[in-house]
Scaffold this active site. Structure first.
Site, PDB file in Angstrom:
ATOM      1  N   GLY A  53      39.584  32.671  42.686  1.00  0.00           N
ATOM      2  CA  GLY A  53      39.561  32.849  41.237  1.00  0.00           C
ATOM      3  C   GLY A  53      38.250  33.445  40.757  1.00  0.00           C
ATOM      4  O   GLY A  53      37.909  33.381  39.580  1.00  0.00           O
ATOM      5  N   ALA A 109      40.197  34.503  47.412  1.00  0.00           N
ATOM      6  CA  ALA A 109      41.295  33.784  46.743  1.00  0.00           C
ATOM      7  C   ALA A 109      40.788  32.529  46.038  1.00  0.00           C
ATOM      8  O   ALA A 109      41.411  31.474  46.076  1.00  0.00           O
ATOM      9  CB  ALA A 109      42.405  33.449  47.739  1.00  0.00           C
ATOM     10  N   LYS A 126      33.059  36.841  39.008  1.00  0.00           N
ATOM     11  CA  LYS A 126      33.228  36.596  37.567  1.00  0.00           C
ATOM     12  C   LYS A 126      33.813  35.209  37.335  1.00  0.00           C
ATOM     13  O   LYS A 126      34.499  34.654  38.197  1.00  0.00           O
ATOM     14  CB  LYS A 126      34.125  37.652  36.910  1.00  0.00           C
ATOM     15  CG  LYS A 126      35.561  37.764  37.464  1.00  0.00           C
ATOM     16  CD  LYS A 126      36.554  36.765  36.913  1.00  0.00           C
ATOM     17  CE  LYS A 126      37.884  36.832  37.645  1.00  0.00           C
ATOM     18  NZ  LYS A 126      38.732  35.674  37.541  1.00  0.00           N
ATOM     19  N   ALA A 142      35.475  42.691  43.183  1.00  0.00           N
ATOM     20  CA  ALA A 142      34.050  43.029  43.321  1.00  0.00           C
ATOM     21  C   ALA A 142      33.861  44.004  44.476  1.00  0.00           C
ATOM     22  O   ALA A 142      33.145  45.010  44.349  1.00  0.00           O
ATOM     23  CB  ALA A 142      33.234  41.755  43.553  1.00  0.00           C
ATOM     24  N   GLY A 170      37.751  40.156  45.742  1.00  0.00           N
ATOM     25  CA  GLY A 170      38.348  41.418  46.194  1.00  0.00           C
ATOM     26  C   GLY A 170      38.067  42.540  45.205  1.00  0.00           C
ATOM     27  O   GLY A 170      37.795  43.689  45.591  1.00  0.00           O
ATOM     28  N   ASP A 175      41.188  43.227  37.438  1.00  0.00           N
ATOM     29  CA  ASP A 175      39.806  42.752  37.292  1.00  0.00           C
ATOM     30  C   ASP A 175      38.774  43.770  37.778  1.00  0.00           C
ATOM     31  O   ASP A 175      37.573  43.571  37.597  1.00  0.00           O
ATOM     32  CB  ASP A 175      39.588  41.464  38.110  1.00  0.00           C
ATOM     33  CG  ASP A 175      40.331  40.271  37.532  1.00  0.00           C
ATOM     34  OD1 ASP A 175      40.728  40.326  36.351  1.00  0.00           O
ATOM     35  OD2 ASP A 175      40.507  39.281  38.263  1.00  0.00           O
TER      36      ASP A 175
HETATM   37  P1  ATP Z   1      41.307  37.077  40.991  1.00  0.00           P
HETATM   38  O1  ATP Z   1      40.355  36.083  40.445  1.00  0.00           O
HETATM   39  O2  ATP Z   1      40.934  38.501  40.728  1.00  0.00           O
HETATM   40  O3  ATP Z   1      42.735  36.798  40.700  1.00  0.00           O
HETATM   41  P2  ATP Z   1      40.703  35.959  43.534  1.00  0.00           P
HETATM   42  O4  ATP Z   1      39.224  35.932  43.367  1.00  0.00           O
HETATM   43  O5  ATP Z   1      41.437  34.676  43.378  1.00  0.00           O
HETATM   44  O6  ATP Z   1      41.270  37.039  42.571  1.00  0.00           O
HETATM   45  P3  ATP Z   1      40.362  37.613  45.851  1.00  0.00           P
HETATM   46  O7  ATP Z   1      39.166  37.034  46.512  1.00  0.00           O
HETATM   47  O8  ATP Z   1      40.175  38.877  45.115  1.00  0.00           O
HETATM   48  O9  ATP Z   1      41.055  36.534  44.925  1.00  0.00           O
HETATM   49  O10 ATP Z   1      41.476  37.762  46.985  1.00  0.00           O
HETATM   50  C1  ATP Z   1      42.860  37.626  46.754  1.00  0.00           C
HETATM   51  C2  ATP Z   1      43.614  38.163  47.987  1.00  0.00           C
HETATM   52  O11 ATP Z   1      43.393  39.583  48.069  1.00  0.00           O
HETATM   53  C3  ATP Z   1      43.136  37.602  49.296  1.00  0.00           C
HETATM   54  O12 ATP Z   1      43.899  36.496  49.675  1.00  0.00           O
HETATM   55  C4  ATP Z   1      43.253  38.761  50.280  1.00  0.00           C
HETATM   56  O13 ATP Z   1      44.439  38.675  51.034  1.00  0.00           O
HETATM   57  C5  ATP Z   1      43.359  40.014  49.417  1.00  0.00           C
HETATM   58  N1  ATP Z   1      42.186  40.912  49.542  1.00  0.00           N
HETATM   59  C6  ATP Z   1      42.233  42.241  49.635  1.00  0.00           C
HETATM   60  N2  ATP Z   1      41.011  42.768  49.721  1.00  0.00           N
HETATM   61  C7  ATP Z   1      40.138  41.749  49.669  1.00  0.00           C
HETATM   62  C8  ATP Z   1      38.714  41.667  49.720  1.00  0.00           C
HETATM   63  N3  ATP Z   1      37.948  42.752  49.855  1.00  0.00           N
HETATM   64  N4  ATP Z   1      38.153  40.435  49.610  1.00  0.00           N
HETATM   65  C9  ATP Z   1      38.936  39.339  49.463  1.00  0.00           C
HETATM   66  N5  ATP Z   1      40.272  39.363  49.455  1.00  0.00           N
HETATM   67  C10 ATP Z   1      40.886  40.549  49.544  1.00  0.00           C
END
Ligand code: ATP
Length: 305
Positions: free
Chosen positions: A103, A101, A14, A109, A107, A141
């Site tokens: 944005g 991580a 997203k 998704a 995770g 999310d």
């Molecule tokens: P958001 O935009 O929802 O704040 P993000 O996209 O920045 O999140 P994610 O990719 O969801 O971040 O990952 C954030 C943290 O969550 C990662 O650093 C990881 O340690 C943890 N995590 C747990 N499960 C997952 C997963 N399936 N995929 C990615 N990261 C995960």
């Protein structure tokens, strides 16, 4: 009844085309008003029969994603099994295309895709509403990753109402540098607010301009309405993101913003051809680790195959 063959579901990344963050609430969360757009970058989760739970992670950034109970997919499995009263038995694999991580809610998704896939594997027959309730327990999310499309999010972002977008919008996502921790970006926003360096968030800007722009289907209108309160703290934590935003503007983006808590830069373009051109220009600019052309809206978590 448990299916005997593996089941695969996919869910999209997203971009928050509008992200207004209110003051810190007593429960430790911030009140949000956000407009989510699901874009065509997908992770898939495959689940099959197992004895207890096991998880492996492959693809983009797999080395930084935990493959144990800390993974949202593992927690999704325990939550669904507990609520449906079935044993938590599954061999699970995440194939990541959404950088971690970044944005982009990768995770979230994965958690949404896991709920859909495990519901089919275990024959738990949860309704979409049941799954949305479990999704909200997993993260702010996750309900949107399940729903997809375009939606206005309030509360922590988990209370959703669908929004109409007249035509698809085209984006180029530039992923710059290492991941940023979402809690660290919120903490930096609180610090900037306490220091009076950014508005305190008591008056949440309305989402109507961006909703109207999505309804109009005009990229220029949408470009003018983009906004993200987490951009300022993401930029203080990661000053080199300024150069990344400028690179996208100079290469012809109609509008740019940091996606969610960053560090992904989301560049809006007029059409698919412009997306191809901008992708090539940014891939050669040397500021991004990965550059991907995407479009949205796309549906939320779905079974595939
Ligand atoms: P958001 O935009 O929802 O704040 P993000 O996209 O920045 O999140 P994610 O990719 O969801 O971040 O990952 C954030 C943290 O969550 C990662 O650093 C990881 O340690 C943890 N995590 C747990 N499960 C997952 C997963 N399936 N995929 C990615 N990261 C995960």
């Amino acid at each position: 009844m448990t299916a005997s063959a593996p089941v695969t579901a996919r869910a999209p990344a997203k971009v928050n085309v509008h992200l207004a963050v209110g003051p810190l609430r007593p429960d430790g969360f911030h009140e949000l008003r956000t407009v989510y757009l699901a874009v065509s970058l997908f992770d898939t989760v495959t689940v099959g029969p197992g004895d207890g739970l096991s998880l492996s992670v492959t693809g983009e950034g797999a080395d930084v994603v935990p493959a144990d109970r800390r993974n949202l997919v593992w927690r999704a499995a325990e939550l669904l099994a507990g609520s449906a009263g079935v044993p938590a038995d599954a061999e699970m694999t995440i194939a990541k295309s959404i950088p971690a991580a970044a944005g982009l809610a990768g995770g979230s998704a994965d958690a949404a895709a896991a709920l859909v896939a495990l519901d089919a594997l275990w024959g738990t027959r949860a309704s979409r509403e049941d799954l949305a309730g479990l999704a909200a327990q997993l993260g702010s999310d996750v309900p949107f990753s399940l729903l997809g499309g375009v939606a206005l999010g309030s509360g922590r972002g988990e209370q959703l109402s669908p929004v109409l977008a007249r035509t698809p919008s085209h984006w180029v996502l530039g992923i710059a540098g290492e991941g940023l921790s979402t809690p660290a970006v919120y903490a930096e926003l609180d610090r900037l607010r306490a220091a009076g360096r950014v508005p305190d968030g008591t008056d949440l800007p309305p989402a109507e301009p961006v909703i109207a722009a999505l309804r109009s289907g005009l990229p220029q209108e949408l470009a003018g309405a983009l906004g993200n309160d987490l951009q300022a703290p993401a930029l203080t934590l990661r000053p080199e993101l300024r150069r990344a935003l400028a690179a996208a503007t100079e290469a012809g983006a109609a509008g740019v913003l940091v996606s969610g808590s960053g560090p992904t830069v989301a560049a809006l373009v007029a059409d698919e051809q412009s997306a191809v051109r901008l992708t090539a220009a940014l891939a050669g600019a040397g500021v991004f680790r990965t550059v991907r052309a995407v479009q949205g809206p796309v549906p939320g978590a779905r079974l595939v195959g």
